[in-house]
Enzyme design. Sequence first.
Site, PDB file in Angstrom:
ATOM      1  N   GLU A 155      60.405  50.138 -11.158  1.00 41.09           N
ATOM      2  CA  GLU A 155      59.232  49.227 -10.804  1.00 41.09           C
ATOM      3  C   GLU A 155      58.358  49.652  -9.718  1.00 41.09           C
ATOM      4  O   GLU A 155      58.027  48.806  -8.534  1.00 41.09           O
ATOM      5  CB  GLU A 155      59.808  47.761 -10.483  1.00 41.09           C
ATOM      6  CG  GLU A 155      60.672  47.219 -11.833  1.00 41.09           C
ATOM      7  CD  GLU A 155      61.216  45.961 -11.332  1.00 41.09           C
ATOM      8  OE1 GLU A 155      61.230  45.368 -10.083  1.00 41.09           O
ATOM      9  OE2 GLU A 155      61.771  45.289 -12.199  1.00 41.09           O
ATOM     10  N   GLU A 260      66.104  47.063 -21.264  1.00 36.99           N
ATOM     11  CA  GLU A 260      66.552  45.600 -20.603  1.00 36.99           C
ATOM     12  C   GLU A 260      66.351  44.562 -21.423  1.00 36.99           C
ATOM     13  O   GLU A 260      65.602  43.460 -21.022  1.00 36.99           O
ATOM     14  CB  GLU A 260      66.135  45.275 -19.112  1.00 36.99           C
ATOM     15  CG  GLU A 260      66.506  46.574 -18.022  1.00 36.99           C
ATOM     16  CD  GLU A 260      65.994  46.153 -16.866  1.00 36.99           C
ATOM     17  OE1 GLU A 260      65.638  45.020 -16.526  1.00 36.99           O
ATOM     18  OE2 GLU A 260      66.155  47.029 -15.850  1.00 36.99           O
TER      19      GLU A 260
HETATM   20  C1  XIL Z   1      68.861  41.533 -12.497  1.00 40.76           C
HETATM   21  C2  XIL Z   1      70.439  41.298 -12.868  1.00 40.76           C
HETATM   22  O1  XIL Z   1      70.551  40.893 -14.188  1.00 40.76           O
HETATM   23  C3  XIL Z   1      70.723  39.935 -12.230  1.00 40.76           C
HETATM   24  O2  XIL Z   1      71.992  39.917 -12.242  1.00 40.76           O
HETATM   25  C4  XIL Z   1      70.512  40.093 -10.791  1.00 40.76           C
HETATM   26  O3  XIL Z   1      70.677  38.800  -9.960  1.00 40.76           O
HETATM   27  C5  XIL Z   1      68.866  40.162 -10.331  1.00 40.76           C
HETATM   28  O4  XIL Z   1      68.664  41.624 -11.370  1.00 40.76           O
HETATM   29  N1  XIL Z   1      64.668  44.139 -13.796  1.00 40.76           N
HETATM   30  C6  XIL Z   1      65.630  44.959 -13.509  1.00 40.76           C
HETATM   31  C7  XIL Z   1      66.909  44.582 -13.597  1.00 40.76           C
HETATM   32  O5  XIL Z   1      65.450  46.235 -13.368  1.00 40.76           O
HETATM   33  O6  XIL Z   1      67.868  45.173 -12.293  1.00 40.76           O
HETATM   34  C8  XIL Z   1      67.253  42.876 -13.227  1.00 40.76           C
HETATM   35  O7  XIL Z   1      68.440  42.585 -13.221  1.00 40.76           O
HETATM   36  C9  XIL Z   1      66.214  42.218 -14.041  1.00 40.76           C
HETATM   37  C10 XIL Z   1      64.749  42.481 -13.920  1.00 40.76           C
END
Ligand code: XIL
Length: 365
Positions: A155, A260
């Site tokens: 990001e 994701e």
């Molecule tokens: C999220 C996790 O799933 C949660 O458990 C945590 O509280 C916050 O982060 N983008 C990403 C991930 O790259 O690392 C994030 O994961 C979600 C958004």
Amino acid sequence: MLRKPFLLFTLALFSSFQTGEEKGLKIYFERDFLVGTAVNLPQVMGREAGADSLLALHFNSITAENGLKWALVQPKPDQFDFAFGDAFVELGEKHQSYIVGHTLVWHQQTPKWVFQTEQGSPLDSASLAQRMYQHIETVMGRYAGRIQAWDVVNEAFEDDGTWRKSPWFTILGEGFIEMAFRKAEQIDPEAVLIYNDYNVWKPEKRAAILAMAKNLRANGVKIDAIGMQGHYRLDFPSLAQIEKAITDIHEAGFEVHVTELDVDVLPRPSDSDGADLNINFAASPKWNPYVDGLPQEVEEKLVKRYADLMKLFQKHSDKMQRVTFWGMHDGRSWLNNWPVRGRTNYALLFDRDKRLKKGFWEEMN
Ligand code: XIL
């Protein structure tokens, strides 16, 4: 004498019925791409009933949901905690999974001290570079040869394609990405090195990401793949927008990983369409309409959306290495807590009882 063959026959019948019922995602998509899931602490520690068998049947790749982020793996200067990481890698090896490390350089879930002197003033660039290098050496180095792919930087861009003004950028300038990738290659030359972000379907953002990645490559830096996080909603972004992202990344010469994937079914208090952890709204019943279960028509829409997405990915399987879901089942989705805390979301392909949502195979056919 008759009883034993009869028992064996019954068992065989039963188990073939079971396999027929429980077709694994990883087998179904075997010739297309790896199918992954994010895993968390209870799951890697074997403390969640049923998680191990779900993993074995459906997934051939795992990503660390939180445990390898800076705040968890190096909470204090020079203090590393590898309890999660070690169990995570062992779990992946046990299941012969493609293991993905997430993530080395990010502005979220990174302690403030990383960017500050002991007195709390902003760190100079040489010292921050030193911290970044030490972190990558220690964390990536520990699992070199055992973790197959890393989200090296997460990001770094805003949705309009400008650089995110994170402390990494502010202190080190845009060169921080190159520094991270060069160090990562040095530590594990075999690992697949990924730049990961959300809303890669947005043309301006994608253009900036691809310009950065091509520039790195032109400078002789190893960068293999662009990770599209894939935090989508029921009817947004469109399949055409996602498809354009896949083909653009491929044409630019990079592997595509969906890193994701989830589909938010709940209303959003604003038109926010990304996955920015800074965005948070106060809880209210208005934003939590399905506490007692997902209405059937919404579930059908969700299953159809997933089938459409998976078919799109299959169509481009020559460009795609992996599709990873952000969590094993609805009970574990981060979307129960973002962008509003304490909601009941249904964002994954498996429900809270770890059952594949009804109708998925039918939609795929
Ligand atoms: C999220 C996790 O799933 C949660 O458990 C945590 O509280 C916050 O982060 N983008 C990403 C991930 O790259 O690392 C994030 O994961 C979600 C958004």
